[in-house]
Motif scaffolding. Structure first.
Motif, PDB file in Angstrom:
ATOM      1  N   LEU A 284      27.288  22.524  29.396  1.00  0.00           N
ATOM      2  CA  LEU A 284      26.204  23.496  29.234  1.00  0.00           C
ATOM      3  C   LEU A 284      25.079  22.921  28.381  1.00  0.00           C
ATOM      4  N   SER A 285      25.435  22.115  27.403  1.00  0.00           N
ATOM      5  CA  SER A 285      24.412  21.488  26.558  1.00  0.00           C
ATOM      6  C   SER A 285      23.497  20.595  27.377  1.00  0.00           C
ATOM      7  N   ASP A 286      24.064  19.890  28.343  1.00  0.00           N
ATOM      8  CA  ASP A 286      23.249  19.047  29.219  1.00  0.00           C
ATOM      9  C   ASP A 286      22.253  19.878  30.014  1.00  0.00           C
ATOM     10  N   VAL A 287      22.691  21.068  30.464  1.00  0.00           N
ATOM     11  CA  VAL A 287      21.798  21.960  31.194  1.00  0.00           C
ATOM     12  C   VAL A 287      20.666  22.437  30.292  1.00  0.00           C
ATOM     13  N   PHE A 288      20.998  22.834  29.071  1.00  0.00           N
ATOM     14  CA  PHE A 288      19.975  23.293  28.127  1.00  0.00           C
ATOM     15  C   PHE A 288      18.951  22.197  27.840  1.00  0.00           C
ATOM     16  N   ASP A 289      19.419  20.960  27.735  1.00  0.00           N
ATOM     17  CA  ASP A 289      18.489  19.841  27.494  1.00  0.00           C
ATOM     18  C   ASP A 289      17.536  19.673  28.668  1.00  0.00           C
ATOM     19  N   GLN A 290      18.071  19.784  29.882  1.00  0.00           N
ATOM     20  CA  GLN A 290      17.230  19.652  31.065  1.00  0.00           C
ATOM     21  C   GLN A 290      16.220  20.787  31.140  1.00  0.00           C
ATOM     22  N   VAL A 291      16.660  22.011  30.821  1.00  0.00           N
ATOM     23  CA  VAL A 291      15.764  23.167  30.836  1.00  0.00           C
ATOM     24  C   VAL A 291      14.626  22.980  29.832  1.00  0.00           C
ATOM     25  N   SER A 292      14.957  22.547  28.629  1.00  0.00           N
ATOM     26  CA  SER A 292      13.938  22.346  27.596  1.00  0.00           C
ATOM     27  C   SER A 292      12.924  21.290  28.008  1.00  0.00           C
ATOM     28  N   GLN A 293      13.380  20.268  28.726  1.00  0.00           N
ATOM     29  CA  GLN A 293      12.507  19.186  29.142  1.00  0.00           C
ATOM     30  C   GLN A 293      11.543  19.614  30.247  1.00  0.00           C
ATOM     31  N   VAL A 294      12.029  20.409  31.214  1.00  0.00           N
ATOM     32  CA  VAL A 294      11.209  20.741  32.373  1.00  0.00           C
ATOM     33  C   VAL A 294      10.448  22.055  32.208  1.00  0.00           C
ATOM     34  N   ALA A 295      10.857  22.908  31.277  1.00  0.00           N
ATOM     35  CA  ALA A 295      10.230  24.231  31.136  1.00  0.00           C
ATOM     36  C   ALA A 295       8.715  24.172  30.930  1.00  0.00           C
ATOM     37  N   PRO A 296       8.168  23.255  30.115  1.00  0.00           N
ATOM     38  CA  PRO A 296       6.719  23.261  29.884  1.00  0.00           C
ATOM     39  C   PRO A 296       5.888  22.825  31.087  1.00  0.00           C
ATOM     40  N   LEU A 297       6.522  22.216  32.097  1.00  0.00           N
ATOM     41  CA  LEU A 297       5.780  21.713  33.249  1.00  0.00           C
ATOM     42  C   LEU A 297       5.525  22.839  34.250  1.00  0.00           C
ATOM     43  N   ASN A 298       4.313  22.903  34.749  1.00  0.00           N
ATOM     44  CA  ASN A 298       3.938  23.971  35.685  1.00  0.00           C
ATOM     45  C   ASN A 298       4.327  23.559  37.094  1.00  0.00           C
ATOM     46  N   ARG A 299       5.615  23.512  37.370  1.00  0.00           N
ATOM     47  CA  ARG A 299       6.136  23.092  38.655  1.00  0.00           C
ATOM     48  C   ARG A 299       7.230  24.065  39.106  1.00  0.00           C
TER      49      ARG A 299
ATOM     50  N   TYR B 142      10.482  31.603  29.263  1.00  0.00           N
ATOM     51  CA  TYR B 142      10.129  31.827  27.862  1.00  0.00           C
ATOM     52  C   TYR B 142       9.941  30.548  27.065  1.00  0.00           C
ATOM     53  N   LEU B 143      10.356  29.425  27.608  1.00  0.00           N
ATOM     54  CA  LEU B 143      10.083  28.134  26.969  1.00  0.00           C
ATOM     55  C   LEU B 143       8.822  27.477  27.527  1.00  0.00           C
ATOM     56  N   SER B 144       8.157  28.166  28.456  1.00  0.00           N
ATOM     57  CA  SER B 144       6.937  27.622  29.064  1.00  0.00           C
ATOM     58  C   SER B 144       5.705  28.240  28.403  1.00  0.00           C
ATOM     59  N   SER B 145       4.544  27.721  28.789  1.00  0.00           N
ATOM     60  CA  SER B 145       3.290  28.268  28.258  1.00  0.00           C
ATOM     61  C   SER B 145       2.985  29.637  28.848  1.00  0.00           C
ATOM     62  N   ARG B 146       3.758  30.059  29.826  1.00  0.00           N
ATOM     63  CA  ARG B 146       3.558  31.359  30.473  1.00  0.00           C
ATOM     64  C   ARG B 146       4.364  32.475  29.809  1.00  0.00           C
ATOM     65  N   TRP B 147       4.993  32.200  28.690  1.00  0.00           N
ATOM     66  CA  TRP B 147       5.975  33.138  28.135  1.00  0.00           C
ATOM     67  C   TRP B 147       5.392  34.516  27.818  1.00  0.00           C
ATOM     68  N   GLU B 148       4.061  34.588  27.585  1.00  0.00           N
ATOM     69  CA  GLU B 148       3.454  35.890  27.325  1.00  0.00           C
ATOM     70  C   GLU B 148       3.065  36.607  28.617  1.00  0.00           C
ATOM     71  N   GLY B 149       3.156  35.904  29.734  1.00  0.00           N
ATOM     72  CA  GLY B 149       2.825  36.504  31.019  1.00  0.00           C
ATOM     73  C   GLY B 149       4.019  37.224  31.615  1.00  0.00           C
ATOM     74  N   PRO B 150       3.839  37.840  32.769  1.00  0.00           N
ATOM     75  CA  PRO B 150       4.936  38.596  33.395  1.00  0.00           C
ATOM     76  C   PRO B 150       6.042  37.680  33.919  1.00  0.00           C
ATOM     77  N   PHE B 151       7.256  38.203  33.864  1.00  0.00           N
ATOM     78  CA  PHE B 151       8.410  37.546  34.472  1.00  0.00           C
ATOM     79  C   PHE B 151       9.034  38.555  35.429  1.00  0.00           C
TER      80      PHE B 151
END
Length: 335
Positions: free
Chosen positions: A16-31, A52-61
């Motif tokens: 699970l830690s590996d998944v969290f690391d991948q999420v943290s790495q890719v979350a800021p990218l607008n892809r 919520y780890l992206s720059s869109r976190w204040e926008g709708p989900f």
């Protein structure tokens, strides 16, 4: 949706830690991101984490289950509709893409989306453009797509059931969630979390804990329904136990398990017919033959799936495997 941790993923296993690391790495990218995993592994929670780890976190989900509604309703739900688009459409209705503008749209069970909707989705991803159902005006939106599935999309694409060009666009990166049986270190942590929550709901002062036998049973259970299955088993077992003073000593794995259920009656009648007395052999041998018959029958009725067969007989997965080994149905090299 507020930014909070009430629906956080619990666990500290390396998988699970590996998944969290991948999420943290890719979350800021607008892809676009594709989240893959068995049912109950937490795909929606990962989608929330990406948002919520992206720059869109204040926008709708916003989120939609593509397998839960028909094609026509899903089309209207995603892209909206104009007055007169169909019977009963008497006003403009904004779809989820419009409402998710500057935010994130989570598409669950993407593998169930029709070819027509796949084509419209591809256009939105490529150009950010679409038309409402029954409309002629092209609308533009800025939405990040996070899609999830428990299907093997490359195999669907190879057979023409999923668009290869859409798969290429969605799979900028793929986050594959590990099943719970590969997160053995997290099982008891999750079980205790769910048990404490249920104890609180029942008004207990404290959670009395699990016996050592129950803890071992939880660790050995295959959990084909993953975290969702674990949650149901633990909460059901705590409330049925009903004693805040004693450790939980019994798991209720299958709520359908009853002598009076249709399955129970069928199994009971079919095994009774097969059980005959053979006076030429001893009692122990007859019991052993009957046990072999039950084991093989359970496997046959569950397509040789040992986890489901063990549940059908009311055994833990570990107990079932031990019985298979005891009677020579499988050897030690296959354990």
């Amino acid at each position: 949706m507020e930014r909070n941790q009430s629906q956080r993923m619990i666990g500290e296993s390396s998988a699970l830690s590996d998944v969290f690391d991948q999420v943290s790495q890719v979350a800021p990218l607008n892809r676009p991101i594709l989240v893959v995993g068995e049912r109950g592994t937490g795909k929606e929670l990962i989608a929330e984490r990406l948002h919520y780890l992206s720059s869109r976190w204040e926008g709708p989900f916003l989120k939609v289950n593509c397998g839960a509604i028909s094609e026509a309703l899903l089309d209207a739900d995603l892209f909206g509709y104009e007055p007169g688009a169909f019977t009963g459409a008497n006003k403009v209705n904004k779809g989820r893409f419009e409402r998710a503008d500057e935010g994130t749209l989570f598409l669950d069970e993407l593998g169930n989306m029709s070819a027509q909707l796949q084509e419209k989705l591809l256009r939105v991803i490529e150009y950010g453009e679409f038309e409402r159902l029954g409309g002629q005006k092209t609308l533009k939106v800025n939405v990040r797509i996070i899609a999830a599935t428990n299907e093997h999309l490359p195999a669907l694409a190879a057979t023409g059931k999923f668009r290869e060009d859409l798969l290429d666009r969605l799979a900028f990166d793929v986050i594959t969630l590990p099943p719970l049986r590969s997160r053995e270190d997290d099982i008891m942590r999750l079980a205790e979390h769910f048990a404490v929550s249920m104890s609180t709901e029942l008004g207990w002062q404290v959670f009395p804990g699990f016996t050592a036998e129950v803890q071992e049973q939880l660790r050995k259970h295959p959990f084909y329904g993953n975290v969702r299955e674990l949650k149901n088993i633990v909460e059901r077992s705590v409330y049925r136990w009903g004693n805040a003073e004693l450790e939980i000593a019994e798991l209720v794995i299958d709520p359908f398990d009853s002598l009076w259920s249709p399955k129970g009656k069928h199994l009971q009648s079919s095994t009774n017919k097969a059980a005959t007395i053979d006076s030429t052999i001893g009692f122990s041998e007859q019991v052993a033959r009957y046990e072999v018959q039950l084991l093989k029958q359970a496997l046959d009725q569950n397509d040789q799936h040992q986890g489901k067969a063990s549940e059908a007989l009311g055994l833990t997965y570990h107990q079932f495997r031990s019985q298979l080994r005891k009677h020579g149905i499988i050897g030690k090299d296959k354990l």
